[in-house]
Enzyme design. Structure first.
Site, mmCIF file in Angstrom:
data_model
loop_
_atom_site.group_PDB
_atom_site.id
_atom_site.type_symbol
_atom_site.label_atom_id
_atom_site.label_comp_id
_atom_site.label_asym_id
_atom_site.label_seq_id
_atom_site.Cartn_x
_atom_site.Cartn_y
_atom_site.Cartn_z
ATOM 1 N N GLU A 59 24.599 47.072 26.671
ATOM 2 C CA GLU A 59 25.999 47.370 26.352
ATOM 3 C C GLU A 59 26.203 48.849 26.040
ATOM 4 O OE1 GLU A 59 28.451 45.576 26.936
ATOM 5 O OE2 GLU A 59 27.362 43.745 27.387
ATOM 6 N N TYR A 140 34.037 46.154 20.402
ATOM 7 C CA TYR A 140 33.588 45.651 21.699
ATOM 8 C C TYR A 140 32.089 45.306 21.680
ATOM 9 C CZ TYR A 140 31.544 45.575 26.228
ATOM 10 O OH TYR A 140 30.793 45.178 27.289
ATOM 11 N N ASP A 158 37.022 45.279 26.803
ATOM 12 C CA ASP A 158 36.649 46.595 27.326
ATOM 13 C C ASP A 158 37.657 46.973 28.413
ATOM 14 O OD1 ASP A 158 36.024 45.043 29.497
ATOM 15 O OD2 ASP A 158 34.052 45.938 29.846
ATOM 16 N N CYS A 212 39.033 41.988 40.336
ATOM 17 C CA CYS A 212 40.286 42.599 39.882
ATOM 18 C C CYS A 212 40.027 44.080 39.625
ATOM 19 C CB CYS A 212 40.782 41.887 38.622
ATOM 20 S SG CYS A 212 42.489 42.285 38.224
ATOM 21 N N CYS A 219 42.949 39.781 45.329
ATOM 22 C CA CYS A 219 43.617 38.577 44.803
ATOM 23 C C CYS A 219 43.273 37.305 45.591
ATOM 24 C CB CYS A 219 45.121 38.785 44.730
ATOM 25 S SG CYS A 219 45.574 40.175 43.665
ATOM 26 N N CYS A 222 40.342 35.645 44.090
ATOM 27 C CA CYS A 222 40.341 35.545 42.628
ATOM 28 C C CYS A 222 40.534 34.097 42.188
ATOM 29 C CB CYS A 222 41.473 36.409 42.073
ATOM 30 S SG CYS A 222 41.579 36.375 40.282
ATOM 31 N N CYS A 228 48.014 33.835 38.210
ATOM 32 C CA CYS A 228 48.262 35.209 37.752
ATOM 33 C C CYS A 228 49.732 35.573 37.958
ATOM 34 C CB CYS A 228 47.365 36.148 38.543
ATOM 35 S SG CYS A 228 47.667 37.892 38.247
HETATM 36 S S1 SF4 Z 1 45.138 37.462 41.039
HETATM 37 FE FE1 SF4 Z 1 45.634 38.671 39.214
HETATM 38 S S2 SF4 Z 1 43.756 38.657 38.003
HETATM 39 FE FE2 SF4 Z 1 43.194 38.023 40.080
HETATM 40 S S3 SF4 Z 1 42.599 39.905 41.163
HETATM 41 FE FE3 SF4 Z 1 44.773 39.608 41.538
HETATM 42 S S4 SF4 Z 1 45.800 40.793 39.945
HETATM 43 FE FE4 SF4 Z 1 43.693 40.489 39.289
#
Ligand code: SF4
Length: 382
Positions: A59, A140, A158, A212, A219, A222, A228
């Site tokens: 870390e 953190y 972070d 992200c 996205c 993701c 999101c």
């Molecule tokens: S869906 Fe939202 S959390 Fe996922 S990569 Fe895209 S902006 Fe980031």
């Protein structure tokens, strides 16, 4: 269900039509995130053996630093100091030397001080409050050691987590503001999985590192794609007030080479780049020329008188708040150096000492064949 305005403010309990859309509940986010993490987490050495010492080391190294860059340092530290007690038994200078090239040297000094303090306690403490009392351990790092090494149900935030949480909830607050910090730590607390706190925290950071990303979030890959609320303006988030521009400063370095190698000085303890080696440098006085300043750098830094021949280059190096322009001046000198404004000065090979990134840059820029230096000296009329 909670609601947010299009600006990202939480407006729970007040839901007029056509203006709000729901924030996804924590359990849904957590479950999708952990499933993704189980399938996609990188196989990193500190994850294979998440001991308190390994987590502390990793870390500290990973702050402001990419994983690829930190990995060889992590292995070298463990080879040299396999336990916390071993690291505590080293000198600060040895730790800074081993850290050379990783940058942000305050981390090396704090790592060593934390190791000494924790070793005196018999090991790293297993509560966040006690961890926070160690030198250089902020919220953190305490959250990381607490959750990953000790399984405490405690959050961490972070830069990656700031970004991911700002986007998933479409938050408009600056994460560096008091309100922004409070909101993000609150949301991060909700997202800690009570059964797997270390994994859920690492999953959040991993999502920020792999998917992200700051400039091009992926996205479609993701786990939160359908959950999101901020992806329509992802690259604008998090909203941060612009930082102040670094203050421009100028210094002059004496580039001195002889049969014994380069003349380098070791920076004194207590200041920036403490313990690291570099060409001797000074800040020119008002009205002082570049060449005289280089001769003064030699005299004050190593107790030697020399003759400055020519400016052989100039580099720019940005510290966090300062933008340094360093003029490099070839200086002729001989003799045995004595420590002046530096903790030590000697003729040496740059490969044999721990150099700061600034020093590496200066030496690379100045490391031209002697004939070129002579030509530069002639053409400059000295
Ligand atoms: S869906 Fe939202 S959390 Fe996922 S990569 Fe895209 S902006 Fe980031």
């Amino acid at each position: 269900m909670r609601w947010v305005s299009l600006r990202g403010d939480c407006i729970e309990g007040r839901v007029p039509w056509g203006y709000r859309r729901p924030m996804t509940d924590a359990e849904t986010l957590r479950s999708a995130l952990l499933g993704w993490y189980d399938a996609n987490a990188r196989d990193l050495p500190w994850r294979q053996a998440p001991t308190p010492y390994n987590v502390l080391l990793s870390e500290m190294m990973l702050q402001q630093t990419r994983v690829d860059t930190a990995l060889p340092y992590f292995h070298r530290f463990l080879d040299r100091w396999p336990t916390l007690a071993d690291l505590a038994g080293a000198t600060e200078e040895q730790v800074v030397e081993q850290w050379a090239g990783l940058g942000y040297y305050r981390r090396a000094r704090f790592l060593h001080r934390a190791a000494v303090a924790a070793s005196d306690l018999g090991g790293l403490p297993n509560t966040v409050d006690e961890l926070r009392k160690l030198p250089g351990i902020g919220p953190y790092t305490a959250g990381a050691i607490g959750s990953i090494a000790f399984g405490l149900v405690t959050p961490l935030v972070d830069g990656n987590v700031e970004r991911v949480l700002s986007r998933v909830d479409d938050r408009g607050a600056d994460p560096r503001s008091k309100d922004g910090r409070r909101e993000l730590w609150g949301r991060a607390t909700e997202l800690v999985d009570p059964e797997r706190p270390g994994d859920s925290n690492q999953a959040l950071m991993e999502l920020g590192a792999l998917v992200c990303k700051p400039r091009n979030p992926n996205c479609p890959s993701c786990p939160w794609e359908t959950l999101c609320t901020g992806q329509y303006r992802a690259t604008e988030l998090p909203k941060k007030a612009p930082r102040k521009k670094p203050v421009p400063i100028r210094e002059v370095a004496a580039i001195v080479r002889g049969p014994g190698g380069w003349l380098l000085g070791r920076r004194p303890t207590g200041g920036m780049l403490a313990g690291l080696w570099e060409p001797l440098r000074v800040t020119p006085h008002d009205g002082e020329g570049t060449l005289p300043a280089a001769e003064r750098a030699l005299l004050e830094g190593a107790g030697l008188r020399g003759h400055a021949n020519a400016i052989v280059g100039s580099i720019v190096h940005v510290f966090s708040h300062r933008r340094l322009t360093l003029d490099l001046v070839a200086v002729e000198a001989t003799g045995a150096p004595t420590a002046g404004t530096y903790a030590d000065a000697r003729w040496t090979s740059p490969e044999d000492v721990a150099l700061s990134s600034l020093a590496k840059k200066a030496i690379t820029a100045a490391d031209v064949p002697q004939t070129v230096l002579s030509f530069a000296a002639d053409s400059d009329g000295h």
